[in-house]
Enzyme design. Structure first.
Site: not given
Length: 405
Positions: A16, A96, A125, A177
């Site tokens: 990404d 995060r 996220d 992922s």
């Protein structure tokens, strides 16, 4: 878009964020892109990151060492709370807000116009990053390419990368992922999207932090963990930082097939999603801490803490770390940990964690009272207690009987 001259990108070097750099240059008037990698223990994933970021169009790369902060300010408080979200030990969820705080620091330092992240519009996220950014920089613009571009899948992302000569470490066959840090590794996508498929635990290269229980040694491994006020301070008698204890537990747990989890979880945005997690050291730490609390906490405190741990886990999972409620719950947890001091011994064997002993100067367990042998406990005292405790039940039964005559 014309107002965006400089952006800070949360950069991992994965699929990404790798293609986001050229996409930003194309769609935001060739803006300056400053890549920021938050080091939360992803180890080899940081290798060659600067060269890759610069080659794909970034003006510079910051690598922030957040490992100590991540462990001490996020992992340990969550573990002390006993917070578990549907069996998941919150490895991505805790990282995060820590990374987002670092992003804001760099964005302020660089006078950036926006912060960019590579989270999808389907996932959790995006919320975790953006709520933390709103806490530290409430007026900062946030750009989420997955909510803007026309790309629809990871296959299309790979097509875009190939067309723009962006080097990738994955291919279409290994295109899981993943999220990795010193606490865990998550796997999503590909064959795991069919809930009828068993994870390929024994396939070389699938597991990265350990082995399948089937491949673990036939001989058990014993470990002892020392805690002070709920914080791990020693492993096998050696004083170590919490971070170093986790890293060593990852090795020991991984070698014994500890900490594998395959679940279909309820995402924040409402859909169910299947994930496979590796959390070898974390699973051991949670287990040992729970064993120690079982002797150190009184009944009412332990039970209330267990109830509130669900709320704590939901706050962390849902990106609400920087909220008054989470801070209030942490204050409660800190109070409960004042006497959670002692040593726990565990036996690790083929994916199992077996209690092998617990000792604490604050233990509320009294062998003299609990023994089935002779003790000072007056068993006749229970009669009066039961009569009073059962009085409402007895009265209700008597009233019911009278009304049915």
């Amino acid at each position: 878009m014309s107002e965006i001259k400089k952006v800070v990108l949360a950069y991992s070097g994965g699929l990404d964020t790798s293609i986001i750099i050229p996409w930003l240059k194309e769609n935001y008037n060739n803006c300056e892109v400053i890549a920021v990698a938050g080091n939360v223990g992803q180890a080899d994933e940081l290798e060659g990151l600067e060269e890759k970021a610069l080659k794909t169009g970034a003006s510079k790369l910051y690598v922030l060492d957040l490992t100590e902060e991540y462990v001490n300010d996020y992992i340990i408080p969550t573990m002390q709370a006993g917070a578990v979200y549907e069996e998941y030990l919150l490895g991505t969820s805790t990282a995060r807000p820590c990374i987002a705080k670092g992003l804001v620091d760099i964005a302020v330092k660089e006078h950036a116009d926006a912060i960019v992240h590579g989270c999808t519009g389907k996932g959790n996220d995006q919320v975790r990053f953006e709520l933390a950014i709103k806490h530290f920089a409430p007026t900062m613009k946030i750009i989420a390419p997955w909510r803007e571009w026309s790309l629809k899948s990871r296959d299309e992302e790979i097509d875009y990368a190939e067309a723009h000569h962006v080097p990738l470490r994955i291919n279409r066959e290994t295109n899981y992922s993943k999220d990795k840090n010193l606490w865990h590794l998550s796997h999503e996508g590909l064959d795991l999207e069919d809930t009828g498929n068993e994870p390929q635990y024994e396939k070389p290269g699938f597991l990265e932090m350990g082995v399948s229980p089937i491949q673990a040694p036939d001989k058990p491994t014993y470990i002892t963990l020392g805690f002070e006020k709920g914080v791990p301070v020693a492993l096998d008698g050696e004083k170590l930082s919490a971070k170093d204890i986790i890293l060593k537990l990852n090795e020991l747990g991984g070698a014994n097939g500890i900490g594998l989890l395959d679940i279909v979880e309820n995402r924040l945005v409402g859909m169910k999603c299947r994930g496979v997690y590796e959390t070898p050291g974390g699973a051991i730490l949670y287990k040992a801490h729970s064993v120690l609390e079982s002797v150190c906490l009184d009944k009412m405190t332990l039970h209330e803490k267990q109830r509130l741990s669900i709320t704590f886990a939901e706050l962390v999972y849902n990106g609400q770390w920087f909220t008054p409620l989470r801070e209030a719950l942490s204050a409660f947890v800190d109070k409960t940990q004042e006497r959670v001091t002692g040593t726990v011994k565990l036996k690790l064997y083929k994916g199992n964690m077996i209690n092998a002993g617990v000792w604490s100067p604050y233990s509320l367990y009294s062998e003299k009272i609990a023994t089935f042998g002779e003790s000072d406990y007056q068993q006749s005292d229970a009669a009066g207690f039961i009569n009073l405790y059962g009085l409402p039940i007895q009265v209700q039964a008597m009233v019911d009987a009278e009304n049915h005559e």
